[in-house]
Design a protein around this motif. Structure first.
Motif, PDB file in Angstrom:
ATOM      1  N   ALA A   1       0.831  -1.205   0.000  1.00 42.95           N
ATOM      2  CA  ALA A   1       0.000   0.000   0.000  1.00 42.95           C
ATOM      3  C   ALA A   1       0.866   1.256   0.000  1.00 42.95           C
ATOM      4  O   ALA A   1       0.550   2.252  -0.671  1.00 42.95           O
ATOM      5  N   ASN A   2       1.967   1.223   0.710  1.00 42.85           N
ATOM      6  CA  ASN A   2       2.848   2.395   0.765  1.00 42.85           C
ATOM      7  C   ASN A   2       3.423   2.731  -0.604  1.00 42.85           C
ATOM      8  O   ASN A   2       3.481   3.896  -1.005  1.00 42.85           O
ATOM      9  N   VAL A   3       3.829   1.707  -1.324  1.00 43.49           N
ATOM     10  CA  VAL A   3       4.454   1.965  -2.609  1.00 43.49           C
ATOM     11  C   VAL A   3       3.433   2.458  -3.631  1.00 43.49           C
ATOM     12  O   VAL A   3       3.763   3.154  -4.587  1.00 43.49           O
ATOM     13  N   ARG A   4       2.145   2.146  -3.414  1.00 42.53           N
ATOM     14  CA  ARG A   4       1.088   2.603  -4.324  1.00 42.53           C
ATOM     15  C   ARG A   4       0.534   3.974  -3.946  1.00 42.53           C
ATOM     16  O   ARG A   4       0.089   4.735  -4.812  1.00 42.53           O
ATOM     17  N   ASP A   5       0.520   4.279  -2.647  1.00 44.02           N
ATOM     18  CA  ASP A   5      -0.244   5.425  -2.171  1.00 44.02           C
ATOM     19  C   ASP A   5       0.571   6.671  -1.875  1.00 44.02           C
ATOM     20  O   ASP A   5      -0.010   7.742  -1.665  1.00 44.02           O
ATOM     21  N   ARG A   6       1.876   6.557  -1.809  1.00 48.24           N
ATOM     22  CA  ARG A   6       2.654   7.751  -1.488  1.00 48.24           C
ATOM     23  C   ARG A   6       4.044   7.642  -2.091  1.00 48.24           C
ATOM     24  O   ARG A   6       4.483   6.565  -2.512  1.00 48.24           O
ATOM     25  N   PHE A   7       4.696   8.795  -2.113  1.00 47.73           N
ATOM     26  CA  PHE A   7       6.075   8.806  -2.568  1.00 47.73           C
ATOM     27  C   PHE A   7       6.978   8.284  -1.460  1.00 47.73           C
ATOM     28  O   PHE A   7       6.830   8.662  -0.294  1.00 47.73           O
ATOM     29  N   LEU A   8       7.936   7.459  -1.866  1.00 48.16           N
ATOM     30  CA  LEU A   8       8.884   6.898  -0.916  1.00 48.16           C
ATOM     31  C   LEU A   8      10.211   7.645  -1.026  1.00 48.16           C
ATOM     32  O   LEU A   8      10.533   8.240  -2.064  1.00 48.16           O
ATOM     33  N   THR A   9      10.969   7.570   0.050  1.00 44.92           N
ATOM     34  CA  THR A   9      12.329   8.111   0.000  1.00 44.92           C
ATOM     35  C   THR A   9      13.246   7.068  -0.631  1.00 44.92           C
ATOM     36  O   THR A   9      12.909   5.877  -0.733  1.00 44.92           O
ATOM     37  N   MET A  10      14.390   7.510  -1.072  1.00 47.61           N
ATOM     38  CA  MET A  10      15.345   6.584  -1.673  1.00 47.61           C
ATOM     39  C   MET A  10      15.772   5.527  -0.676  1.00 47.61           C
ATOM     40  O   MET A  10      15.958   4.347  -1.035  1.00 47.61           O
ATOM     41  N   ASN A  11      15.910   5.920   0.550  1.00 51.48           N
ATOM     42  CA  ASN A  11      16.308   4.959   1.569  1.00 51.48           C
ATOM     43  C   ASN A  11      15.248   3.871   1.712  1.00 51.48           C
ATOM     44  O   ASN A  11      15.564   2.692   1.843  1.00 51.48           O
ATOM     45  N   GLU A  12      13.956   4.279   1.699  1.00 52.22           N
ATOM     46  CA  GLU A  12      12.874   3.288   1.801  1.00 52.22           C
ATOM     47  C   GLU A  12      12.863   2.374   0.582  1.00 52.22           C
ATOM     48  O   GLU A  12      12.680   1.148   0.708  1.00 52.22           O
ATOM     49  N   ILE A  13      13.034   2.940  -0.596  1.00 52.20           N
ATOM     50  CA  ILE A  13      13.005   2.127  -1.813  1.00 52.20           C
ATOM     51  C   ILE A  13      14.112   1.073  -1.788  1.00 52.20           C
ATOM     52  O   ILE A  13      13.875  -0.109  -2.078  1.00 52.20           O
ATOM     53  N   TYR A  14      15.303   1.505  -1.417  1.00 52.02           N
ATOM     54  CA  TYR A  14      16.453   0.605  -1.495  1.00 52.02           C
ATOM     55  C   TYR A  14      16.427  -0.438  -0.381  1.00 52.02           C
ATOM     56  O   TYR A  14      16.601  -1.635  -0.634  1.00 52.02           O
ATOM     57  N   ASN A  15      16.221   0.028   0.853  1.00 47.89           N
ATOM     58  CA  ASN A  15      16.372  -0.876   1.999  1.00 47.89           C
ATOM     59  C   ASN A  15      15.118  -1.687   2.314  1.00 47.89           C
ATOM     60  O   ASN A  15      15.213  -2.747   2.937  1.00 47.89           O
ATOM     61  N   GLN A  16      13.933  -1.155   1.962  1.00 47.04           N
ATOM     62  CA  GLN A  16      12.699  -1.885   2.288  1.00 47.04           C
ATOM     63  C   GLN A  16      12.154  -2.693   1.117  1.00 47.04           C
ATOM     64  O   GLN A  16      11.334  -3.591   1.319  1.00 47.04           O
ATOM     65  N   TYR A  17      12.598  -2.371  -0.081  1.00 43.39           N
ATOM     66  CA  TYR A  17      12.023  -3.047  -1.245  1.00 43.39           C
ATOM     67  C   TYR A  17      13.110  -3.660  -2.140  1.00 43.39           C
ATOM     68  O   TYR A  17      13.199  -4.894  -2.269  1.00 43.39           O
ATOM     69  N   ALA A  18      13.913  -2.804  -2.778  1.00 42.43           N
ATOM     70  CA  ALA A  18      14.831  -3.287  -3.803  1.00 42.43           C
ATOM     71  C   ALA A  18      15.818  -4.323  -3.266  1.00 42.43           C
ATOM     72  O   ALA A  18      16.022  -5.386  -3.875  1.00 42.43           O
ATOM     73  N   LYS A  19      16.439  -4.053  -2.145  1.00 40.68           N
ATOM     74  CA  LYS A  19      17.455  -4.964  -1.612  1.00 40.68           C
ATOM     75  C   LYS A  19      16.837  -6.230  -1.031  1.00 40.68           C
ATOM     76  O   LYS A  19      17.259  -7.337  -1.395  1.00 40.68           O
ATOM     77  N   PRO A  20      15.804  -6.106  -0.129  1.00 39.90           N
ATOM     78  CA  PRO A  20      15.226  -7.345   0.423  1.00 39.90           C
ATOM     79  C   PRO A  20      14.564  -8.214  -0.651  1.00 39.90           C
ATOM     80  O   PRO A  20      14.584  -9.445  -0.540  1.00 39.90           O
ATOM     81  N   LEU A  21      13.971  -7.593  -1.667  1.00 43.97           N
ATOM     82  CA  LEU A  21      13.250  -8.352  -2.689  1.00 43.97           C
ATOM     83  C   LEU A  21      14.146  -8.760  -3.855  1.00 43.97           C
ATOM     84  O   LEU A  21      13.664  -9.360  -4.823  1.00 43.97           O
ATOM     85  N   LYS A  22      15.462  -8.377  -3.791  1.00 43.03           N
ATOM     86  CA  LYS A  22      16.441  -8.740  -4.821  1.00 43.03           C
ATOM     87  C   LYS A  22      16.014  -8.233  -6.193  1.00 43.03           C
ATOM     88  O   LYS A  22      16.074  -8.946  -7.197  1.00 43.03           O
ATOM     89  N   LEU A  23      15.550  -7.002  -6.194  1.00 37.39           N
ATOM     90  CA  LEU A  23      15.191  -6.337  -7.442  1.00 37.39           C
ATOM     91  C   LEU A  23      16.412  -5.559  -7.903  1.00 37.39           C
ATOM     92  O   LEU A  23      16.583  -4.369  -7.599  1.00 37.39           O
ATOM     93  N   TYR A  24      17.297  -6.251  -8.685  1.00 41.41           N
ATOM     94  CA  TYR A  24      18.621  -5.707  -8.965  1.00 41.41           C
ATOM     95  C   TYR A  24      18.547  -4.516  -9.912  1.00 41.41           C
ATOM     96  O   TYR A  24      19.339  -3.572  -9.799  1.00 41.41           O
ATOM     97  N   GLU A  25      17.639  -4.568 -10.852  1.00 43.56           N
ATOM     98  CA  GLU A  25      17.526  -3.428 -11.756  1.00 43.56           C
ATOM     99  C   GLU A  25      17.072  -2.180 -10.995  1.00 43.56           C
ATOM    100  O   GLU A  25      17.535  -1.067 -11.267  1.00 43.56           O
ATOM    101  N   VAL A  26      16.139  -2.360 -10.039  1.00 41.32           N
ATOM    102  CA  VAL A  26      15.705  -1.228  -9.221  1.00 41.32           C
ATOM    103  C   VAL A  26      16.870  -0.725  -8.380  1.00 41.32           C
ATOM    104  O   VAL A  26      17.049   0.489  -8.189  1.00 41.32           O
ATOM    105  N   GLN A  27      17.700  -1.659  -7.890  1.00 40.29           N
ATOM    106  CA  GLN A  27      18.878  -1.243  -7.126  1.00 40.29           C
ATOM    107  C   GLN A  27      19.792  -0.367  -7.973  1.00 40.29           C
ATOM    108  O   GLN A  27      20.295   0.674  -7.518  1.00 40.29           O
ATOM    109  N   LEU A  28      20.005  -0.826  -9.206  1.00 45.15           N
ATOM    110  CA  LEU A  28      20.886  -0.061 -10.086  1.00 45.15           C
ATOM    111  C   LEU A  28      20.310   1.322 -10.376  1.00 45.15           C
ATOM    112  O   LEU A  28      21.042   2.324 -10.406  1.00 45.15           O
ATOM    113  N   HIS A  29      18.968   1.383 -10.579  1.00 45.70           N
ATOM    114  CA  HIS A  29      18.320   2.676 -10.823  1.00 45.70           C
ATOM    115  C   HIS A  29      18.472   3.585  -9.608  1.00 45.70           C
ATOM    116  O   HIS A  29      18.744   4.785  -9.732  1.00 45.70           O
TER     117      HIS A  29
END
Length: 1332
Positions: free
Chosen positions: A1079-1107
């Motif tokens: 819900a957070n990722v759909r409903d509001r803007f996230l900070t870079m720290n939230e994107i990287y540490n709460q989503y991209a890194k734990p979920l192993k989304l490597y392309e998102v990490q690179l972005h």
């Protein structure tokens, strides 16, 4: 951006508001004082007054306070007519007599002859005789006839009972409905034998039933009908005392078998009850049901006297009379029984009271259900004496008359009434008797009360009096003259008058007009200063209630006596003071110490007397509606009654005008030195308020009296429909004290003036008339308003346009003088006329000036406050139908009504302009509309500006707002920016006005709106980016940092967008993401720290990490990027192997996909690292005997991404030089050199247009890498460079010396016989290089 807008305006000051306080607060305070006095006048229910005396201490106090005042007076004595009196000499058997007050007659029988004598005929000639039968007549009664049995002119029937027969006669008057006119007796064929039963009492009900009490003690009913029936006779007797045994017993035993032997009977015609009393003092109640047609015995109280007076036990005491108690006296007590010793026994027929009605009294049960003793009052022995024995009595509305023989020839008539003067002065009201007596020679046979004419205005809609008001004689004494009673004696009729307290005052003044008598002090003490002063005012104002008394006691000295009453008011009225109430508890040991007494202001008797008198004058009409609807709307009160009330009010006003200091507002100069300052100030303010209320009320009633002389219904029909409805429910109180009532009165006044103008009366004449009658209500401004209306009507008839303009200017000048006094309906009428006269500019000016003077501080409901907070709602909230007046609306709503007139005018121009789009008038109408808009925007009325802007939006013309330049437009748009649509409009306004930074800020804020989906928010953020870049480019340095922050936020949002794409569908569930994080990722803007540490890194989304690394400013970015690439490449390989796909096709697609986005970022797209990893993947595939792409695959992957050959060569050369695993073996180096050869060959081919030999210079590209003999190319295998590597790019020149040195190094390293072909290729490249 245009530098000039035709709507650019400069504000002008609005018309100042009138800040003066309104009069209504003073009027409301005075009305509250009247309400208090009305409540003071109201006694508790009779039941409460009685029960409170059950306490022995209270009973003793009541006995001690009981008074003996000489309020009974012999008024007149009318002897029997001479010829009737002479019949005494002819009597052989019996003479009976009594009163028939229903037909204004006394009756007397001499044996078989009946005489009906009109006792109001002083000549004695109005006598009717009935002598058409021969039996002795015992009793006579008048009852109402049954409907449908007799002719219409028969108003009553006369029941004549003889010893053997009961006869019914018809009674008709010469003047129908006037019992004082001559009457005629009509014989009927209705008679029945009485079976030798002697009838001693006859009572009828309002439904026409006739009940008989027989000498034998039976209760019988006389029943008759128009015709004989099959099983019923035309007239018959029903024995209600019969039992089953009496029906079969012999005739001589039937009287012994009756149910009870009664000797008293009374009928309660209102409640449909019959009370009977036996000789054993048993009282029974019988219910005739709601329709009066039943017969149900409810309950009996045996030996009622001894049960009510348990301490007496005197069997000689009997009940002498029983009387119903009216609902005006009590809701809980329904009957009183009078004993032979003068005791009053009070009874109720309801076992319980449930609920409370609108008057605060208990609701009656549905039907009588019991008979219970409530209380017993005994006479005060010190007043009546021990020999007091009652043989005749009458009870009516709280007053008891009893007759006791004090000697053989003399009867004493005692009056017992509630002592209002003492009751009203008790903190807790309880019953106190007030006695009087009058001696009369001869025996009194019967007593009846004489009806009196009421001074009280009676409404068409009769409202029941509050319970207990009837008992307070002080409160009701102005309603009618003194009560009088007729007493029948053997020689005539004595009229006895019960004087009211005001009569006693008049008598006292008449006896001592110079106030030297000591009786005045006693009078003020008996009734209290307030009541005594109220009576003094009534006398001084010559109220009709005192007029008859003065004529009787003072003769022709009325004016002198009235003046004396005024002096009594001034002399004995007292002064206000501060009363210190004693606290109920003094706690000297508590932590709080003493309970301090609170001071209380006690007004003088003069103040309270004025309030009492005024409240009693107005009580009949105050809470009543002014008009009622019958077939049409008519006055609720007759003109005569209103005229009488008006005269009383005017007299009171004159009385107060003679005492200006009494009602003047307090000033330091006028305060008496011997009166407490605060008490005096409070009283002066209160009396002034009362005087103002009197003034307005007098004018209001005077106006209504005046319009009653006209056709009231016609005037009301001329009012707008809603005003008619409001008038129909407006009370006199509301008309006087409320703004709404004042507006309704003025609306009726406007209808009256309109009617007078239609009758061709001049406005000035009508205005002078109204100002003389009601100057406060009809002020000079009202006259000015109607003079303006007269002018504007005259403008219609002017022969030329110039004269028309002159008249319009004159009318508008008058209107502007009285703007605050113009109601909305008049504004609408005037502007409509102005439109008809093509004066649209005047419409706009007039409506906006009117709106500007509407008071915004007159109480705005919360709904209207919401509209003010968000003015765009003012045009969008669904509204009820527009009212035709504005008296009940807040100022902001009244303004909006005026704004609507302006908008309607502008809209009419727009419609005309559209309809004439190709006509010559189109341009003219459009120009005039623009001029009107510019004119309207000159106002300084913020609310108009906001309403106008909202109107444009609702008309789908929001673009026009961008051209407006006023000081109100930006705050308005900011208020509307709470919703996305309004925010976009604000942003457009900023951009239009080249305020790009402000536009960026609005779009940035809009992107955070929670109601929007992510794509829309991202779109708004991108708009913000555009404006931010424009702001930076236009060198707006003051907001540069903030704009750059917006750019950075947009970059982060792009990363979030890629994250959202990666998680869409069920991907977020498959990856194990929680619903909250999704819900957070759909409903509001996230900070870079939230994107990287709460989503991209734990979920192993490597392309998102690179972005994320691409847009971040972290240190060691390349390290994190290489880690992500390692995992991304491994995942792509493993995923392809798992499903049997071409590994290198997958790798090519993945690298190309990421490279297209980040190839320019050497930290996120590290070329040396990627070449090393991709080459390693190729070599390890070869070692694992998996399909391997041909030589140069890595170069072909990277070159279309624009990677320079020079960078790739240096990366390859460094790998070769380092020889780190897996490039440490000869085989690995040969594998690597194959790709280096391909790289150099392609590089040279692109630079020179020719390769190393063969077709296209692709020497060696047709050979498979060992150990594979075959490799089938697919979608990701042998890929042509397509020339996409940059062609002849001068920035990618061949470093000849570097390559030559490298080749020599390679040749030295691979001196292996198996690499003969590879050595040859290197030598050819070296040879070609040296040719540069």
């Amino acid at each position: 951006m245009p530098t000039y807008s035709p709507w650019e305006t400069q504000p002008i000051p609005a018309v100042p508001k009138n800040a003066a306080l309104k009069r209504h607060e003073r009027l409301r305070k005075a009305a509250g004082e009247l309400d208090e006095q009305n409540q003071r006048d109201r006694y508790p229910d009779l039941w409460e007054l009685l029960v409170r005396t059950s306490d022995e201490q209270v009973k003793e106090e009541a006995s001690a306070l009981a008074g003996l005042h000489n309020y009974l007076r012999s008024d007149t004595f009318v002897p029997l007519p001479k010829y009737v009196y002479e019949q005494y000499h002819t009597v052989q058997f019996k003479v009976f007599m009594g009163l028939l007050p229903e037909i204004n007659r006394a009756w007397i029988t001499f044996d078989s002859r009946l005489y009906l004598w009109n006792y109001d005929d002083s000549s004695g000639t109005s006598t009717t005789c009935f002598a058409d039968q021969e039996q002795v007549i015992y009793t006579v009664a008048v009852v109402k006839p049954l409907p449908g049995v007799f002719l219409n002119q028969i108003e009553y029937i006369l029941v004549v009972a003889t010893v053997v027969e009961i006869i019914i006669l018809g009674v008709a008057f010469e003047q129908k409905g006037n019992p004082a006119s001559p009457l005629t007796l009509f014989k009927t064929d209705l008679s029945i034998p009485s079976d030798y039963e002697t009838v001693v009492q006859i009572e009828g009900t309002d439904e026409g039933r006739i009940f008989l009490r027989m000498l034998s003690g039976k209760l019988m009913e006389l029943v008759y009908q128009a015709d004989e029936g099959w099983f019923t006779r035309k007239i018959r007797l029903i024995n209600h005392s019969a039992t089953m045994l009496s029906m079969v017993a012999p005739t001589f035993l039937r009287d012994i078998c009756i149910k009870e032997s009664i000797y008293l009977m009374a009928v309660d015609k209102v409640r449909n009850l019959i009370y009977t009393v036996s000789r054993r003092n048993d009282i029974q109640v019988i219910y005739l049901d709601r329709g009066g047609k039943g017969f149900q015995r409810i309950k009996a109280v045996n030996d009622a006297v001894n049960r009510a007076l348990p301490g007496r036990h005197d069997d000689s005491v009997s009940i002498q009379a029983i009387f119903p108690i009216s609902e005006a006296e009590s809701r809980k007590v329904q009957m009183v029984a009078i004993t032979s010793t003068g005791d009053r026994l009070y009874f109720t027929v309801y076992a319980a009271f449930v609920g409370v009605n609108a008057y605060g009294a208990p609701d009656d049960p549905t039907e009588p259900n019991t008979l219970e003793i409530v209380h017993a009052l005994t006479p005060v022995q010190r007043i009546v004496g021990a020999t007091y024995t009652v043989h005749e009595a009458l009870y009516s509305n709280g007053f008891l008359l009893t007759v006791s023989a004090i000697s053989e020839p003399t009867d004493r008539i005692y009056g017992t009434a509630p002592h209002s003067g003492q009751i009203i002065q008790q903190p807790m009201k309880y019953w106190i008797d007030n006695y009087a007596y009058h001696d009369k020679e001869g025996k009194v046979w019967q007593i009846s009360e004489t009806p009196t004419v009421s001074y009280r205005p009676q409404p068409m809609l009769v409202k029941r009096d509050d319970s207990g008001v009837m008992l307070n004689e002080l409160a009701t004494q102005l309603d009618s003259p003194a009560r009088s009673f007729r007493l029948v004696t053997h020689d005539g009729i004595l009229t006895l008058k019960k004087l009211r307290p005001i009569d006693l005052l008049c008598e006292l003044i008449a006896a001592s007009p110079d106030q030297r008598s000591g009786g005045f002090e006693e009078f003020f003490s008996t009734y209290g200063p307030a009541e005594a002063c109220a009576m003094c005012i009534a006398v001084a104002c010559k109220h009709p209630a005192s007029e008859t008394s003065f004529k009787e006691f003072g003769g022709h000295k009325y004016a002198q006596l009235a003046s004396a009453a005024g002096r009594l008011f001034d002399e004995y009225g007292g002064v206000p003071m501060i009363c210190q109430e004693s606290p109920s508890v003094f706690d000297t040991n508590g932590g709080l110490g003493y309970v301090l007494p609170s001071p209380e202001i006690k007004f003088s008797g003069r103040h309270d007397g004025l309030a009492l008198y005024l409240s009693r004058l107005l009580r009949p009409v105050w809470k009543s509606r002014i008009v009622v609807k019958d077939r049409r709307i008519i006055s609720n009160f007759s003109p005569t009654s209103l005229n009488d009330l008006l005269l009383a009010l005017q007299n009171l006003g004159q009385f107060l005008s003679e005492r200006p200091a009494f009602t003047a507002l307090p000033t330091p100069e006028t305060r008496p030195s011997d009166i407490d300052r605060e008490a005096w100030r409070s009283e002066q303010e209160s009396t002034h308020n009362l005087e103002q209320l009197l003034k307005i009320t007098t004018e209001t009633i005077a106006f209504f009296v005046m319009v009653l002389d006209e056709n009231l219904g016609y005037l009301i029909d001329g009012m707008p429909g809603e005003q008619q409805q409001e008038l129909a429910i407006t009370t006199f109180e509301e008309a006087v004290i409320s703004p709404k009532g004042l507006e309704i009165t003025r609306a009726l006044m406007a209808a009256y003036i309109d009617g007078q103008i239609k009758d061709e009366r001049h406005v000035d004449t009508v205005g002078e008339e109204l100002q003389q009658i009601c100057p406060t209500i009809c002020r000079q401004n009202d006259v000015i308003l109607y003079k303006g209306i007269e002018c504007i009507q005259s403008a219609r008839n002017q022969p030329s346009a110039d004269l028309q303009v002159v008249k319009l200017k004159e009318a508008l000048t008058l209107f502007y003088r009285v703007l605050p006094e113009i109601p909305f309906n008049k504004l609408a009428e005037i502007t409509e006329v102005l439109r008809e006269l093509d004066s649209y500019e005047s419409v706009v000016d007039f409506a906006l000036r009117w709106a500007a003077v509407q008071d915004l501080d007159d109480g705005i409901p919360s709904t209207h406050l919401n509209i003010m907070a968000d003015p765009r709602l003012s045009m969008r909230v669904p509204e009820p139908p527009r009212p035709e007046t504005d008296y009940r609306e807040p100022g902001i709503v009244r303004r909006r009504r005026a704004y609507d007139i302006v908008f309607a005018t502008l809209e009419s121009f727009l419609n005309i302009s559209i309809s004439t789009a190709h006509a010559p008038t189109h341009e003219h109408m459009a120009t005039r509309r623009l001029q009107l808009i510019r004119r309207s925007l000159l106002t300084d009325d913020r609310y108009f500006h906001e309403a106008f802007y909202s109107w444009l939006i609702d008309q789908n013309r929001a673009d026009e707002l961008l051209h407006i330049k006023t000081r109100f437009i930006e705050p308005y748009l900011k208020k509307g920016a709470k919703d996305p649509e309004g925010a976009q409009l604000l942003a457009r306004y900023y951009i239009y006005n080249e305020r790009y930074a402000d536009g960026a800020r609005v779009y940035r804020s809009l992107a955070e709106h929670p109601a929007l989906d992510f794509d829309t928010r991202l779109e708004h953020l991108n708009f913000a980016v555009v404006q931010a870049r424009t702001s930076i480019a236009s060198e707006q340095q003051e907001s540069r940092a903030e704009m750059e922050e917006i750019l950075e936020e947009a970059d982060v949002a792009q990363v979030q967008m890629e994250l959202l794409d990666a998680l869409k569908g069920d991907a977020w569930k498959n990856l194990g993401l929680s619903e909250e994080l999704w819900a957070n990722v759909r409903d509001r803007f996230l900070t870079m720290n939230e994107i990287y540490n709460q989503y991209a890194k734990p979920l192993k989304l490597y392309e998102v990490q690179l972005h994320a690394l691409h847009v971040s400013e972290l240190s060691h970015v390349q390290h994190y990027a290489e880690t992500a690439w390692t995992s991304l490449i491994a995942k792509a390989r493993d995923d392809a192997l798992a499903v049997g796909h071409d590994v290198f096709a997958s790798l090519l697609g993945k690298v190309r996909h990421v490279g297209h986005k980040f190839s320019t970022d050497e930290n996120v797209f590290p070329i040396p690292f990627l070449i090393k990893k991709l080459e390693q993947e190729c070599y390890e595939a070869a070692l694992a005997n998996r399909p391997t792409p041909e030589s140069g695959w890595v170069v072909l992957v990277l070159r279309p991404l624009g990677i320079p050959y020079s960078i790739m060569f240096r990366a390859y050369n460094q790998i070769f030089t380092d020889k780190l695993p897996p490039w440490s073996s000869d085989a690995a180096l040969r594998f690597l050199l194959e790709d280096i050869v391909f790289l150099i060959s392609e590089w040279l081919r692109e630079r020179t247009g020719s390769g190393l030999g063969g077709v296209g210079g692709m020497v060696g590209l047709q050979h498979y890498r060992q150990p594979h003999q075959h490799y089938r190319t697919g979608s990701g295998g042998m890929v042509s460079s397509g020339g996409g590597g940059g062609g002849n790019n001068n920035d990618d020149d061949v470093p000849v010396q570097l390559i030559d040195d490298a080749i020599q190094k390679y040749l030295v390293t691979i001196q292996d016989g198996e690499a003969r072909d590879l050595v040859g290729k290197l030598q050819m490249i070296a040879h070609r290089i040296r040719e540069f």
